[in-house]
Design a protein around this motif. Structure first.
Motif, PDB file in Angstrom:
ATOM      1  N   GLY A   1       5.141  19.110  45.416  1.00  0.00           N
ATOM      2  CA  GLY A   1       6.033  17.971  45.336  1.00  0.00           C
ATOM      3  C   GLY A   1       7.480  18.400  45.462  1.00  0.00           C
ATOM      4  N   GLY A   2       8.368  17.409  45.581  1.00  0.00           N
ATOM      5  CA  GLY A   2       9.773  17.730  45.679  1.00  0.00           C
ATOM      6  C   GLY A   2      10.581  16.562  46.171  1.00  0.00           C
ATOM      7  N   LEU A   3      11.789  16.877  46.582  1.00  0.00           N
ATOM      8  CA  LEU A   3      12.746  15.901  47.067  1.00  0.00           C
ATOM      9  C   LEU A   3      12.800  15.994  48.589  1.00  0.00           C
ATOM     10  N   VAL A   4      12.634  14.867  49.256  1.00  0.00           N
ATOM     11  CA  VAL A   4      12.606  14.883  50.715  1.00  0.00           C
ATOM     12  C   VAL A   4      13.282  13.628  51.251  1.00  0.00           C
ATOM     13  N   GLN A   5      13.906  13.772  52.380  1.00  0.00           N
ATOM     14  CA  GLN A   5      14.566  12.639  53.020  1.00  0.00           C
ATOM     15  C   GLN A   5      13.526  11.748  53.700  1.00  0.00           C
ATOM     16  N   ALA A   6      13.806  10.454  53.752  1.00  0.00           N
ATOM     17  CA  ALA A   6      12.916   9.515  54.425  1.00  0.00           C
ATOM     18  C   ALA A   6      12.643   9.982  55.853  1.00  0.00           C
ATOM     19  N   GLY A   7      11.389   9.880  56.245  1.00  0.00           N
ATOM     20  CA  GLY A   7      10.971  10.357  57.547  1.00  0.00           C
ATOM     21  C   GLY A   7      10.441  11.772  57.530  1.00  0.00           C
ATOM     22  N   GLY A   8      10.642  12.451  56.422  1.00  0.00           N
ATOM     23  CA  GLY A   8      10.199  13.829  56.303  1.00  0.00           C
ATOM     24  C   GLY A   8       8.743  13.955  55.893  1.00  0.00           C
ATOM     25  N   SER A   9       8.344  15.189  55.651  1.00  0.00           N
ATOM     26  CA  SER A   9       6.947  15.490  55.329  1.00  0.00           C
ATOM     27  C   SER A   9       6.856  16.380  54.101  1.00  0.00           C
ATOM     28  N   LEU A  10       5.727  16.271  53.431  1.00  0.00           N
ATOM     29  CA  LEU A  10       5.382  17.161  52.326  1.00  0.00           C
ATOM     30  C   LEU A  10       3.888  17.417  52.362  1.00  0.00           C
ATOM     31  N   ARG A  11       3.509  18.583  51.880  1.00  0.00           N
ATOM     32  CA  ARG A  11       2.093  18.902  51.751  1.00  0.00           C
ATOM     33  C   ARG A  11       1.816  19.225  50.299  1.00  0.00           C
ATOM     34  N   LEU A  12       1.020  18.405  49.674  1.00  0.00           N
ATOM     35  CA  LEU A  12       0.626  18.646  48.297  1.00  0.00           C
ATOM     36  C   LEU A  12      -0.669  19.449  48.262  1.00  0.00           C
ATOM     37  N   SER A  13      -0.779  20.292  47.255  1.00  0.00           N
ATOM     38  CA  SER A  13      -1.998  21.066  47.045  1.00  0.00           C
ATOM     39  C   SER A  13      -2.498  20.835  45.632  1.00  0.00           C
ATOM     40  N   CYS A  14      -3.792  20.953  45.465  1.00  0.00           N
ATOM     41  CA  CYS A  14      -4.398  20.859  44.141  1.00  0.00           C
ATOM     42  C   CYS A  14      -5.449  21.958  44.030  1.00  0.00           C
ATOM     43  N   ALA A  15      -5.182  22.907  43.170  1.00  0.00           N
ATOM     44  CA  ALA A  15      -6.101  24.013  42.959  1.00  0.00           C
ATOM     45  C   ALA A  15      -6.989  23.717  41.764  1.00  0.00           C
ATOM     46  N   ALA A  16      -8.292  23.808  41.975  1.00  0.00           N
ATOM     47  CA  ALA A  16      -9.250  23.483  40.923  1.00  0.00           C
ATOM     48  C   ALA A  16      -9.915  24.747  40.387  1.00  0.00           C
ATOM     49  N   SER A  17     -10.214  24.723  39.113  1.00  0.00           N
ATOM     50  CA  SER A  17     -10.962  25.816  38.495  1.00  0.00           C
ATOM     51  C   SER A  17     -11.831  25.246  37.387  1.00  0.00           C
ATOM     52  N   GLY A  18     -12.907  25.987  37.066  1.00  0.00           N
ATOM     53  CA  GLY A  18     -13.767  25.568  35.967  1.00  0.00           C
ATOM     54  C   GLY A  18     -14.779  24.500  36.313  1.00  0.00           C
ATOM     55  N   LEU A  19     -14.925  24.174  37.589  1.00  0.00           N
ATOM     56  CA  LEU A  19     -15.922  23.199  37.998  1.00  0.00           C
ATOM     57  C   LEU A  19     -16.519  23.611  39.344  1.00  0.00           C
ATOM     58  N   PRO A  20     -17.724  23.113  39.643  1.00  0.00           N
ATOM     59  CA  PRO A  20     -18.335  23.430  40.949  1.00  0.00           C
ATOM     60  C   PRO A  20     -17.665  22.603  42.040  1.00  0.00           C
ATOM     61  N   PHE A  21     -16.558  23.109  42.523  1.00  0.00           N
ATOM     62  CA  PHE A  21     -15.664  22.333  43.383  1.00  0.00           C
ATOM     63  C   PHE A  21     -16.381  21.747  44.585  1.00  0.00           C
ATOM     64  N   SER A  22     -17.251  22.506  45.195  1.00  0.00           N
ATOM     65  CA  SER A  22     -17.915  22.032  46.416  1.00  0.00           C
ATOM     66  C   SER A  22     -18.877  20.883  46.155  1.00  0.00           C
ATOM     67  N   HIS A  23     -19.107  20.555  44.882  1.00  0.00           N
ATOM     68  CA  HIS A  23     -19.952  19.419  44.526  1.00  0.00           C
ATOM     69  C   HIS A  23     -19.153  18.291  43.879  1.00  0.00           C
ATOM     70  N   TYR A  24     -17.852  18.365  44.048  1.00  0.00           N
ATOM     71  CA  TYR A  24     -16.982  17.341  43.477  1.00  0.00           C
ATOM     72  C   TYR A  24     -16.259  16.589  44.583  1.00  0.00           C
ATOM     73  N   THR A  25     -16.282  15.274  44.481  1.00  0.00           N
ATOM     74  CA  THR A  25     -15.430  14.442  45.312  1.00  0.00           C
ATOM     75  C   THR A  25     -14.021  14.465  44.716  1.00  0.00           C
ATOM     76  N   MET A  26     -13.029  14.555  45.577  1.00  0.00           N
ATOM     77  CA  MET A  26     -11.647  14.687  45.113  1.00  0.00           C
ATOM     78  C   MET A  26     -10.800  13.510  45.600  1.00  0.00           C
ATOM     79  N   GLY A  27      -9.821  13.178  44.797  1.00  0.00           N
ATOM     80  CA  GLY A  27      -8.944  12.085  45.169  1.00  0.00           C
ATOM     81  C   GLY A  27      -7.502  12.378  44.817  1.00  0.00           C
ATOM     82  N   TRP A  28      -6.625  11.672  45.476  1.00  0.00           N
ATOM     83  CA  TRP A  28      -5.195  11.685  45.144  1.00  0.00           C
ATOM     84  C   TRP A  28      -4.796  10.266  44.755  1.00  0.00           C
ATOM     85  N   PHE A  29      -4.073  10.170  43.657  1.00  0.00           N
ATOM     86  CA  PHE A  29      -3.530   8.914  43.181  1.00  0.00           C
ATOM     87  C   PHE A  29      -2.032   9.099  42.969  1.00  0.00           C
TER      88      PHE A  29
END
Length: 124
Positions: A9-37
């Protein structure tokens, strides 16, 4: 102990781009559906995007459709949200969430685990 840790996350000017990441641990990630809210001040939590555990199914909220792409790397236990053509109304705290099922759901109550969130601020 399950952990979902968002970054990018961060501060960006309108029209710009960002790439968010979410690193998971402690769960069987490949068997989890993931979402962004996201949640903006004074507003309800909003579904942004979701991806099935295999990565073959992706779903997007109407307000971001065509501007964001969700993806995942099961080898890295990480889910991504690429956001382009950002608008001031995209300003919010963005949360990563995981659910132990094969189907993406749009309601936050359907998710078992949540990250702490990352702030995205878009200025004009």
């Amino acid at each position: 102990q399950v952990q979902l840790v968002e970054s990018g996350g961060g501060l960006v000017q309108a029209g710009g781009s960002l790439r968010l990441s979410c690193a998971a641990s402690g769960l069987p990630f490949s068997h989890y559906t993931m979402g962004w809210f996201r949640q903006a001040p004074g507003k309800e939590r909003e579904f942004v995007a979701g991806i099935s555990w295999s990565g073959t199914g992706t779903y997007y909220g109407d307000s971001v459709k065509g501007r964001v792409t969700i993806s995942r790397d099961n080898a890295k236990n990480t889910v991504y949200l690429q956001m382009n053509s950002l608008k001031p109304e995209d300003t919010a705290v963005y949360y990563c969430a995981g659910r132990s099922g094969s189907t993406v759901v749009l309601q936050g109550t359907g998710y078992n685990y949540w990250g702490q969130g990352t702030q995205v601020t878009v200025f004009s």
